[in-house]
Design an enzyme around this catalytic site. Sequence first.
Site, PDB file in Angstrom:
ATOM      1  N   THR A  78      14.139   3.562   2.618  1.00  0.00           N
ATOM      2  CA  THR A  78      14.604   4.779   3.305  1.00  0.00           C
ATOM      3  C   THR A  78      15.891   5.326   2.695  1.00  0.00           C
ATOM      4  O   THR A  78      16.563   6.161   3.305  1.00  0.00           O
ATOM      5  CB  THR A  78      14.845   4.502   4.806  1.00  0.00           C
ATOM      6  OG1 THR A  78      15.949   3.585   4.929  1.00  0.00           O
ATOM      7  CG2 THR A  78      13.622   3.893   5.475  1.00  0.00           C
TER       8      THR A  78
ATOM      9  N   LYS B  92       8.173   8.950  16.658  1.00  0.00           N
ATOM     10  CA  LYS B  92       8.305   8.149  17.889  1.00  0.00           C
ATOM     11  C   LYS B  92       9.224   8.849  18.893  1.00  0.00           C
ATOM     12  O   LYS B  92       8.945   8.900  20.087  1.00  0.00           O
ATOM     13  CB  LYS B  92       8.877   6.762  17.558  1.00  0.00           C
ATOM     14  CG  LYS B  92       7.922   5.882  16.758  1.00  0.00           C
ATOM     15  CD  LYS B  92       8.588   4.539  16.457  1.00  0.00           C
ATOM     16  CE  LYS B  92       7.973   3.838  15.263  1.00  0.00           C
ATOM     17  NZ  LYS B  92       6.593   3.439  15.399  1.00  0.00           N
TER      18      LYS B  92
ATOM     19  N   HIS C  64      17.836  13.688  14.074  1.00  0.00           N
ATOM     20  CA  HIS C  64      18.310  12.817  12.989  1.00  0.00           C
ATOM     21  C   HIS C  64      17.073  12.115  12.417  1.00  0.00           C
ATOM     22  O   HIS C  64      16.295  11.527  13.174  1.00  0.00           O
ATOM     23  CB  HIS C  64      19.315  11.788  13.513  1.00  0.00           C
ATOM     24  CG  HIS C  64      19.565  10.685  12.521  1.00  0.00           C
ATOM     25  ND1 HIS C  64      20.036  10.949  11.261  1.00  0.00           N
ATOM     26  CD2 HIS C  64      19.357   9.346  12.575  1.00  0.00           C
ATOM     27  CE1 HIS C  64      20.137   9.809  10.588  1.00  0.00           C
ATOM     28  NE2 HIS C  64      19.727   8.816  11.364  1.00  0.00           N
TER      29      HIS C  64
ATOM     30  N   GLU D  11      29.693   7.826   5.868  1.00  0.00           N
ATOM     31  CA  GLU D  11      29.782   6.392   6.116  1.00  0.00           C
ATOM     32  C   GLU D  11      29.704   5.646   4.787  1.00  0.00           C
ATOM     33  O   GLU D  11      29.370   4.481   4.741  1.00  0.00           O
ATOM     34  CB  GLU D  11      28.732   5.918   7.116  1.00  0.00           C
ATOM     35  CG  GLU D  11      27.334   6.353   6.831  1.00  0.00           C
ATOM     36  CD  GLU D  11      26.375   5.856   7.900  1.00  0.00           C
ATOM     37  OE1 GLU D  11      26.236   4.642   8.026  1.00  0.00           O
ATOM     38  OE2 GLU D  11      25.771   6.699   8.587  1.00  0.00           O
TER      39      GLU D  11
ATOM     40  N   ASP E 204       0.859  -1.176   0.000  1.00  0.00           N
ATOM     41  CA  ASP E 204       0.000   0.000   0.000  1.00  0.00           C
ATOM     42  C   ASP E 204       0.910   1.247   0.000  1.00  0.00           C
ATOM     43  O   ASP E 204       1.785   1.354   0.863  1.00  0.00           O
ATOM     44  CB  ASP E 204      -0.849  -0.060   1.284  1.00  0.00           C
ATOM     45  CG  ASP E 204      -1.781   1.112   1.424  1.00  0.00           C
ATOM     46  OD1 ASP E 204      -1.672   2.073   0.635  1.00  0.00           O
ATOM     47  OD2 ASP E 204      -2.613   1.080   2.356  1.00  0.00           O
TER      48      ASP E 204
ATOM     49  N   SER F 220      17.124  -1.383  15.626  1.00  0.00           N
ATOM     50  CA  SER F 220      17.784  -0.077  15.458  1.00  0.00           C
ATOM     51  C   SER F 220      16.881   1.055  15.944  1.00  0.00           C
ATOM     52  O   SER F 220      17.353   2.060  16.466  1.00  0.00           O
ATOM     53  CB  SER F 220      18.203   0.132  13.997  1.00  0.00           C
ATOM     54  OG  SER F 220      17.081   0.460  13.181  1.00  0.00           O
TER      55      SER F 220
ATOM     56  N   CYS G 296      25.680   8.031  11.431  1.00  0.00           N
ATOM     57  CA  CYS G 296      25.094   9.335  11.075  1.00  0.00           C
ATOM     58  C   CYS G 296      25.503  10.459  12.008  1.00  0.00           C
ATOM     59  O   CYS G 296      25.385  11.630  11.648  1.00  0.00           O
ATOM     60  CB  CYS G 296      23.576   9.240  11.052  1.00  0.00           C
ATOM     61  SG  CYS G 296      22.957   7.985   9.939  1.00  0.00           S
TER      62      CYS G 296
ATOM     63  N   SER H 136      23.990   5.071  14.409  1.00  0.00           N
ATOM     64  CA  SER H 136      23.916   3.668  14.826  1.00  0.00           C
ATOM     65  C   SER H 136      25.259   3.216  15.366  1.00  0.00           C
ATOM     66  O   SER H 136      26.301   3.764  15.022  1.00  0.00           O
ATOM     67  CB  SER H 136      23.529   2.786  13.639  1.00  0.00           C
ATOM     68  OG  SER H 136      22.176   2.949  13.360  1.00  0.00           O
TER      69      SER H 136
ATOM     70  N   ASN I 202      16.856   9.250   3.631  1.00  0.00           N
ATOM     71  CA  ASN I 202      17.911   9.346   4.650  1.00  0.00           C
ATOM     72  C   ASN I 202      19.233   9.722   3.990  1.00  0.00           C
ATOM     73  O   ASN I 202      19.686   9.033   3.071  1.00  0.00           O
ATOM     74  CB  ASN I 202      18.052   7.986   5.355  1.00  0.00           C
ATOM     75  CG  ASN I 202      18.932   8.067   6.606  1.00  0.00           C
ATOM     76  OD1 ASN I 202      19.473   9.122   6.922  1.00  0.00           O
ATOM     77  ND2 ASN I 202      19.052   6.957   7.314  1.00  0.00           N
TER      78      ASN I 202
HETATM   79  P1  HMG Z   1       9.283  -2.386   7.551  1.00  0.00           P
HETATM   80  O1  HMG Z   1       9.407  -3.416   8.601  1.00  0.00           O
HETATM   81  O2  HMG Z   1       9.203  -2.825   6.155  1.00  0.00           O
HETATM   82  O3  HMG Z   1       8.057  -1.433   7.839  1.00  0.00           O
HETATM   83  O4  HMG Z   1      10.505  -1.393   7.650  1.00  0.00           O
HETATM   84  P2  HMG Z   1       6.883  -1.608   8.913  1.00  0.00           P
HETATM   85  O5  HMG Z   1       6.069  -2.784   8.585  1.00  0.00           O
HETATM   86  O6  HMG Z   1       7.456  -1.484  10.321  1.00  0.00           O
HETATM   87  O7  HMG Z   1       6.052  -0.296   8.570  1.00  0.00           O
HETATM   88  C1  HMG Z   1       6.609   0.966   8.790  1.00  0.00           C
HETATM   89  C2  HMG Z   1       5.522   1.853   9.394  1.00  0.00           C
HETATM   90  O8  HMG Z   1       4.483   2.015   8.421  1.00  0.00           O
HETATM   91  C3  HMG Z   1       4.843   1.259  10.639  1.00  0.00           C
HETATM   92  O9  HMG Z   1       4.533   2.346  11.481  1.00  0.00           O
HETATM   93  C4  HMG Z   1       3.557   0.648  10.062  1.00  0.00           C
HETATM   94  O10 HMG Z   1       2.504   0.545  11.012  1.00  0.00           O
HETATM   95  C5  HMG Z   1       3.233   1.669   8.999  1.00  0.00           C
HETATM   96  P3  HMG Z   1       4.659   2.199  13.084  1.00  0.00           P
HETATM   97  O11 HMG Z   1       3.720   1.121  13.480  1.00  0.00           O
HETATM   98  O12 HMG Z   1       6.106   1.799  13.349  1.00  0.00           O
HETATM   99  O13 HMG Z   1       4.344   3.554  13.597  1.00  0.00           O
HETATM  100  N1  HMG Z   1       2.383   1.155   7.918  1.00  0.00           N
HETATM  101  C6  HMG Z   1       1.363   1.844   7.386  1.00  0.00           C
HETATM  102  N2  HMG Z   1       0.849   3.055   7.658  1.00  0.00           N
HETATM  103  C7  HMG Z   1      -0.230   3.478   6.913  1.00  0.00           C
HETATM  104  N3  HMG Z   1      -0.773   2.745   5.932  1.00  0.00           N
HETATM  105  C8  HMG Z   1      -0.308   1.518   5.633  1.00  0.00           C
HETATM  106  C9  HMG Z   1       0.818   1.006   6.378  1.00  0.00           C
HETATM  107  N4  HMG Z   1       1.528  -0.135   6.330  1.00  0.00           N
HETATM  108  C10 HMG Z   1       2.491  -0.041   7.285  1.00  0.00           C
HETATM  109  N5  HMG Z   1      -0.874   0.794   4.667  1.00  0.00           N
HETATM  110  C11 HMG Z   1      12.171  -0.361   9.048  1.00  0.00           C
HETATM  111  C12 HMG Z   1      10.704  -0.401   8.661  1.00  0.00           C
HETATM  112  C13 HMG Z   1      12.455   0.890   9.869  1.00  0.00           C
HETATM  113  C14 HMG Z   1      12.530  -1.602   9.874  1.00  0.00           C
HETATM  114  C15 HMG Z   1      13.018  -0.352   7.755  1.00  0.00           C
HETATM  115  O14 HMG Z   1      12.715   0.775   6.975  1.00  0.00           O
HETATM  116  C16 HMG Z   1      14.522  -0.363   8.026  1.00  0.00           C
HETATM  117  O15 HMG Z   1      15.113  -1.391   8.306  1.00  0.00           O
HETATM  118  N6  HMG Z   1      15.191   0.820   7.895  1.00  0.00           N
HETATM  119  C17 HMG Z   1      16.623   0.942   8.089  1.00  0.00           C
HETATM  120  C18 HMG Z   1      16.992   1.124   9.542  1.00  0.00           C
HETATM  121  C19 HMG Z   1      16.488   2.440  10.086  1.00  0.00           C
HETATM  122  O16 HMG Z   1      16.224   3.391   9.377  1.00  0.00           O
HETATM  123  N7  HMG Z   1      16.415   2.538  11.437  1.00  0.00           N
HETATM  124  C20 HMG Z   1      16.010   3.748  12.102  1.00  0.00           C
HETATM  125  C21 HMG Z   1      16.707   3.942  13.422  1.00  0.00           C
HETATM  126  S1  HMG Z   1      18.466   3.708  13.291  1.00  0.00           S
HETATM  127  C22 HMG Z   1      19.053   5.178  12.544  1.00  0.00           C
HETATM  128  O17 HMG Z   1      18.342   6.139  12.454  1.00  0.00           O
HETATM  129  C23 HMG Z   1      20.458   5.168  12.034  1.00  0.00           C
HETATM  130  C24 HMG Z   1      20.605   5.127  10.528  1.00  0.00           C
HETATM  131  O18 HMG Z   1      20.306   6.392   9.985  1.00  0.00           O
HETATM  132  C25 HMG Z   1      22.023   4.697  10.166  1.00  0.00           C
HETATM  133  C26 HMG Z   1      23.192   5.445  10.784  1.00  0.00           C
HETATM  134  O19 HMG Z   1      23.180   5.963  11.884  1.00  0.00           O
HETATM  135  O20 HMG Z   1      24.205   5.416  10.107  1.00  0.00           O
HETATM  136  C27 HMG Z   1      19.685   4.114   9.877  1.00  0.00           C
END
Ligand code: HMG
Length: 447
Positions: A163, A253, A244, A83, A31, A211, A120, A364, A328
């Site tokens: 992302t 969140k 960030h 990075e 979706d 993460s 980051c 991270s 990102n």
């Molecule tokens: P995912 O598991 O595919 O997504 O990936 P999901 O199923 O958790 O859905 C995401 C959100 O969309 C959820 O919201 C769902 O409910 C919602 P939440 O419940 O969490 O509030 N959703 C919908 N909303 C409306 N209509 C719909 C619908 N379907 C779902 N139809 C995940 C998510 C973050 C795991 C993935 O993107 C990922 O692995 N990302 C990479 C890691 C990341 O960004 N982590 C963030 C924290 S770490 C960080 O910030 C450091 C970083 O920048 C690196 C660094 O420091 O170098 C990453």
Amino acid sequence: MTAVGIDAIEIRSGKLKLDLPNTFAPQKGDDPEKYTKGLGLTNSSFPDVYEDIVTMGANAAKRLMDRKGLEPDDIGRIDVATESAFDHSKPVSTYIAGCLEKVYDGDFVHANKGERKFACVAGTQAVDDAYNWIRAGRNRGRAAIVVATDTALYARGDPGEATQGAGAVAMLIDEEPSLVELSNDQGYGSKDETDFLKPNQQFPSVDGKRSMQVYLSRMREALEDYESVAGDIELDDFAYAPFHTPFPGMVRKAALLAYRHVIRDTEYEDDLAGEIGRQPREHEYDDREAYEAAIREYMDELKTTEQYRTWYDDAVEPTLGLSREVGNWYTSSVHVARVSALRDALERDRDFVGETLLVASYGSGAQAEIHAETVRAGWRSEIDALDIDDQLESRYDLTWEEYEDVHDIHEYDKDLDREIEEFTAPEGEFVFTGWGRMNERKYEYVE
Ligand code: HMG
């Protein structure tokens, strides 16, 4: 004490875009609202065939120098945070300085250059390094250029793929800055974590869900540490809180958690008590599990209150504007969030000098850092001078097959069996031209 901070800022986006709801979601069978509402992203920026972390960083730095009328002699330090580096020894800052020396008469022979790494948060750490160098009086009247630049690519099919993003932010750190003054008060939350890492590999190994928990835990620690030096935060102390932003849903969140922390034992908590009760206190519960369930329930109600929504819409939502459009950008993500906030202030014609931002960086592995910045008299013309709207408007909109090609061409170890043409024509910018004798990357300036 002389003010030290960010005098000017420039943003350079990758010149291609991937439309998440219309191009990415159908391919994944998802979706579109998972991306636009759930993650909070509409588009991601990608580098064209001739772009990379060096060209994006050098193009941002050149625009910064031209706009501020600077020559290489005015710069005593060039630090790059990334990075996405392709070399374990030679820093990206030497490549960027080499590019700039192609277009200016002088050189950066007497400028100190380096590269900062901590996921980051390294962009903010590089700003700190420049700040400390100036504060220590070692700058000989010169300014520092800090470039945060990344191609934030994930392996194809990784949940993080949605992302992705690519871009650079160049910042001029100087005395008596035009944009924001940095304060000495900082809070840290830092722990050895294995949630997101790249052990000798280009694309990250990620435990996405974990993460997010690690991000929130380190932010809470950084907030507590910040308050231990700067005193308790009052809600009205800060005009904006740029975080960030790996994706806006993450900030949603973090902001809720920060709000709960900040209003505890204040009149704001009292005002909400009639509507949603007081915050659960651990000693009121038999075990941790019951306490955590009560916290979750309180948070679910808190986020629907008008009091919270008003604060969020004023102080946090405006920081997400650019992020929604670009994805990102790792080391520069929090710096893009700061610019989004200042652009909002400009759009609303706010009388903004002397206002404060609470800036929350994160990397991270994992570390969060929180500090305050005060807006300076020149902020309006600095933000007005940005051309990021034009850049975003003119991005080439990739089809799915083109996106696959672009991902492949930026994978360093991929042996491509086909030629991939550039999607846009370079003009007045640095471009990547190929590999040299010692496997170094080569660049030119295209008029
Ligand atoms: P995912 O598991 O595919 O997504 O990936 P999901 O199923 O958790 O859905 C995401 C959100 O969309 C959820 O919201 C769902 O409910 C919602 P939440 O419940 O969490 O509030 N959703 C919908 N909303 C409306 N209509 C719909 C619908 N379907 C779902 N139809 C995940 C998510 C973050 C795991 C993935 O993107 C990922 O692995 N990302 C990479 C890691 C990341 O960004 N982590 C963030 C924290 S770490 C960080 O910030 C450091 C970083 O920048 C690196 C660094 O420091 O170098 C990453």
